[in-house]
Design an enzyme around this catalytic site. Structure first.
Site, PDB file in Angstrom:
ATOM      1  N   ASP A 182       0.869  -1.172   0.000  1.00 46.88           N
ATOM      2  CA  ASP A 182       0.000   0.000   0.000  1.00 46.88           C
ATOM      3  C   ASP A 182       0.913   1.231   0.000  1.00 46.88           C
ATOM      4  O   ASP A 182       2.073   1.150   0.409  1.00 46.88           O
ATOM      5  CB  ASP A 182      -0.890  -0.033   1.247  1.00 46.88           C
ATOM      6  CG  ASP A 182      -1.665   1.245   1.443  1.00 46.88           C
ATOM      7  OD1 ASP A 182      -2.396   1.633   0.512  1.00 46.88           O
ATOM      8  OD2 ASP A 182      -1.529   1.865   2.519  1.00 46.88           O
ATOM      9  N   ASP A 191      -0.031   5.039   0.951  1.00 47.14           N
ATOM     10  CA  ASP A 191      -0.196   6.030   2.012  1.00 47.14           C
ATOM     11  C   ASP A 191      -0.382   5.353   3.368  1.00 47.14           C
ATOM     12  O   ASP A 191      -1.278   4.531   3.554  1.00 47.14           O
ATOM     13  CB  ASP A 191      -1.388   6.923   1.702  1.00 47.14           C
ATOM     14  CG  ASP A 191      -1.247   7.602   0.348  1.00 47.14           C
ATOM     15  OD1 ASP A 191      -0.161   8.142   0.074  1.00 47.14           O
ATOM     16  OD2 ASP A 191      -2.210   7.569  -0.445  1.00 47.14           O
TER      17      ASP A 191
END
Length: 201
Positions: A24, A26
């Site tokens: 991922d 952020d």
């Protein structure tokens, strides 16, 4: 200054490693700036550089799978997201694949995490099976998307992670570096080495 002891990784032919590690963006690779359109605001989370380096040194493909609903909300453009992604590549070295979902919640697309579309698309672009991938992220949507695609998901909680999401995981990792070290040190079932999940070593 005294440094903490780190156990040595076992020989490569004694571990089972994935064909790809998908991160991922952020809150996992970089500090979360909601709907960030400014590459100058990209800041790498401590330990992530070493984690990504270890994955690459092990010969494992890397990718990023990220929800970017700011596009669907009218807060970002595709070019904004690409410029921020490019800055992440500059700071961490280029990832082998980037896949993002531009849709807002409730749109009903197949790609927005926790649906599996980003993971299956990334694995397809890398030429590996989804079940040969590990996904590392900071919220339940990341690990649920991984599992929906047949991949493994590892949660790395932070201040934004809901306590219930952390409690639902049997063994969340305290940070991305620890998650990566676990993956790289994992023994093969039955003591058989020499194969990654999904392709030969």
């Amino acid at each position: 200054m005294k440094t903490a002891h780190r156990p040595a990784l076992p020989p490569r032919d004694q571990v089972c490693r994935p064909a790809a590690v998908l991160f991922d963006r952020d809150g996992t690779l970089v500090h979360d700036v909601p709907h960030n359109a400014d590459p100058d605001r990209v800041s790498v989370i401590p330990g992530v550089r070493e984690a990504v380096r270890l994955v690459r040194e092990a010969g494992i493909a890397t990718g990023v799978v990220t929800n970017q609903s700011g596009i669907g909300r009218g807060l970002l453009t595709h070019e904004d997201v690409r410029r921020v992604n490019a800055r992440v590549d500059e700071l961490l070295g280029p990832f082998d694949v980037w896949v993002y979902c531009p849709h807002r919640p409730g749109f009903g697309c197949p790609c927005r995490k926790p649906r599996p579309g980003l993971v299956t698309d990334a694995s397809r672009r890398l030429g590996v099976r989804p079940d040969a991938c590990v996904v590392i992220g900071d919220i339940a949507a990341d690990v649920l998307a991984a599992r929906a695609a047949g991949a493994e998901g590892i949660l790395v909680p932070n201040a934004a992670t809901r306590p219930a999401e952390t409690a639902a995981e049997d063994d969340p990792a305290p940070d991305v570096l620890t998650a990566v070290r676990r993956v790289l040190a994992r023994p093969c079932p039955g003591g058989q080495g020499g194969l990654e999940r999904g392709r030969p070593v």
